[in-house]
Design a protein around this motif. Sequence first.
Motif, PDB file in Angstrom:
ATOM      1  N   ALA A 146      42.285  33.224  36.700  1.00 23.61           N
ATOM      2  CA  ALA A 146      41.837  33.009  35.254  1.00 23.61           C
ATOM      3  C   ALA A 146      41.922  34.152  34.368  1.00 23.61           C
ATOM      4  N   ALA A 147      42.464  33.893  33.271  1.00 22.12           N
ATOM      5  CA  ALA A 147      42.535  34.955  32.237  1.00 22.12           C
ATOM      6  C   ALA A 147      42.287  34.353  30.831  1.00 22.12           C
ATOM      7  N   MET A 148      41.970  35.241  29.779  1.00 23.96           N
ATOM      8  CA  MET A 148      42.193  34.926  28.602  1.00 23.96           C
ATOM      9  C   MET A 148      43.660  35.343  28.121  1.00 23.96           C
ATOM     10  N   LEU A 149      44.178  34.742  27.002  1.00 21.69           N
ATOM     11  CA  LEU A 149      45.564  34.868  26.259  1.00 21.69           C
ATOM     12  C   LEU A 149      45.313  34.935  25.036  1.00 21.69           C
ATOM     13  N   VAL A 150      46.159  35.545  24.265  1.00 23.59           N
ATOM     14  CA  VAL A 150      46.212  35.573  22.884  1.00 23.59           C
ATOM     15  C   VAL A 150      47.715  35.275  22.274  1.00 23.59           C
ATOM     16  N   GLN A 168      39.391  36.645  36.123  1.00 25.00           N
ATOM     17  CA  GLN A 168      39.493  36.796  37.625  1.00 25.00           C
ATOM     18  C   GLN A 168      38.964  37.878  38.091  1.00 25.00           C
ATOM     19  N   ALA A 169      39.584  39.103  37.624  1.00 26.81           N
ATOM     20  CA  ALA A 169      39.144  40.545  38.154  1.00 26.81           C
ATOM     21  C   ALA A 169      37.877  40.846  37.712  1.00 26.81           C
ATOM     22  N   ALA A 170      37.321  40.256  36.490  1.00 24.29           N
ATOM     23  CA  ALA A 170      35.760  40.622  36.210  1.00 24.29           C
ATOM     24  C   ALA A 170      34.893  39.543  37.225  1.00 24.29           C
ATOM     25  N   GLU A 173      34.906  41.625  40.196  1.00 22.86           N
ATOM     26  CA  GLU A 173      33.990  42.864  40.380  1.00 22.86           C
ATOM     27  C   GLU A 173      32.696  42.727  40.247  1.00 22.86           C
ATOM     28  N   LEU A 174      32.326  41.646  39.323  1.00 26.82           N
ATOM     29  CA  LEU A 174      30.838  41.588  38.925  1.00 26.82           C
ATOM     30  C   LEU A 174      30.089  40.451  39.469  1.00 26.82           C
ATOM     31  N   ASN A 175      30.774  39.375  39.768  1.00 32.53           N
ATOM     32  CA  ASN A 175      30.182  38.270  40.522  1.00 32.53           C
ATOM     33  C   ASN A 175      28.745  37.976  39.954  1.00 32.53           C
ATOM     34  N   GLN A 180      30.042  32.239  45.183  1.00 36.96           N
ATOM     35  CA  GLN A 180      31.175  32.300  45.539  1.00 36.96           C
ATOM     36  C   GLN A 180      32.109  33.046  44.364  1.00 36.96           C
ATOM     37  N   VAL A 181      33.306  33.828  44.910  1.00 35.52           N
ATOM     38  CA  VAL A 181      34.084  34.250  43.842  1.00 35.52           C
ATOM     39  C   VAL A 181      34.689  33.259  43.282  1.00 35.52           C
ATOM     40  N   ASP A 182      34.973  32.932  42.036  1.00 36.97           N
ATOM     41  CA  ASP A 182      35.341  31.941  41.429  1.00 36.97           C
ATOM     42  C   ASP A 182      35.195  31.829  39.879  1.00 36.97           C
ATOM     43  N   SER A 183      36.595  31.769  39.261  1.00 33.40           N
ATOM     44  CA  SER A 183      36.588  31.948  37.687  1.00 33.40           C
ATOM     45  C   SER A 183      37.436  30.552  37.220  1.00 33.40           C
ATOM     46  N   ASN A 184      36.675  29.846  36.339  1.00 35.16           N
ATOM     47  CA  ASN A 184      37.472  28.594  35.833  1.00 35.16           C
ATOM     48  C   ASN A 184      36.768  28.439  34.375  1.00 35.16           C
ATOM     49  N   PRO A 185      37.558  29.064  33.637  1.00 31.63           N
ATOM     50  CA  PRO A 185      37.007  29.449  32.099  1.00 31.63           C
ATOM     51  C   PRO A 185      37.253  27.917  31.350  1.00 31.63           C
TER      52      PRO A 185
END
Length: 422
Positions: A146-150, A168-170, A173-175, A180-185
Amino acid sequence: MTGQRLEAGVCTAVVVLAGPLPTALAHGDDSPAGPRVVAEDLDNPRQLNWDQDGDLVVAEAGRGGAECAKTRCMGATGAVTLIEDPHRDAPTVSTAVEGLLSVAGPDGTFAEGSAGADATDVEGQYVIAGYDPERFDLAVPTARGAAMLVAGTEENGEEYLLPYADLQAAEEELNPDGAQVDSNPYAVLYVDEDDDVSPDGYALVADAGANTVWKVEPDFSTATEESPPEYEVTAWATWQTTVLPDGSDDPAGPAEFVPTSLAADEHGNVYVGGLGSIRPGEASVVQFSADGTELDRWDGFTAITGVAVDHEHLYVSQLFGPTPPMPPGETPAEEAPPTPGQVPGQVVVLHRHQEDAARYAVDVPLPAGVATGRHGEVYASVNSVAPAEGIAEGPMNPFGAVGGGAVWELDFSDAYRLEDAG
């Protein structure tokens, strides 16, 4: 100018009819009542926003692609689409960004990917919530990268698509929700803090997987003459995840908030809509101040996938409203059984300044993003889990035939009070 970015605050209040109900938006004396198709042939359209030129920004999650693993297929089919003059009878539809990573079923349905997009204060530039192709792992559902793109266009006409922040890295690291570690913006709100074209703005991102709204802002301490600043990601708002001691979800416990949608009013307040674990009546909208202090809350919705405001009203998309589809062999809620062959979905409106305001709804098939126009228009992305050609009727489809992804201008002349429905 835009009703979705904090600096604007120009969204025109609609005429109030019967208290909380907005005016029915006529499309000309000879036009029939009901919604008006603004754009069609869209692939899984999701969030709606506005750019500096007054064009409607549509995030398309795409239709997957040819590379498949079991029931998931991926490809570079996500996009950001612009609708110029959406209030006119024949708006101009164009593609601003294309080639974004998309993951969907083999038939292009229920896509994940570029579900959120907003314009920055730089003309022709967009921030996008999506996936990084270099980090995506098709075999692992939670390894989305998961990422922010410009994205934008240089003065020489060359287009660019660059990483903006690593969500995804955030999360790793922070959770913030401790689960669960899961990022889905799922949605983006760009915040411009002054009237100049400058890099001081930041983005809020509704991350359904992390159960968090991230704040993504430039870190100028990392900038040099040779390299631009990096971006700092912090948790702006977080909701706890319901987890049993053995690590499994508790179906009988409180519904998780699951943020999916963002909007802002003319005072800089931010509205966050949550999915509510797709349980009937357990989704909510929370109003925050710009610094993240909770101010107000509206409960009792179902599967929120879009929010918008004008000066008087709050608009809420209920993806499966009023009742989500149930697994085979289970009985839908008795108080709101689905109608056979009817595609679910509603956009609900209420007067947000009135306590216990009555709620009205119009039926909208599988809606997601909502946006309000300068002159009282209300737009919604519809059939938001379908590719451009729609979904065919079949044994694995609980809705019957579903139309293709599109954007509609809604008409509230036939809105019904929810307490009186059914």
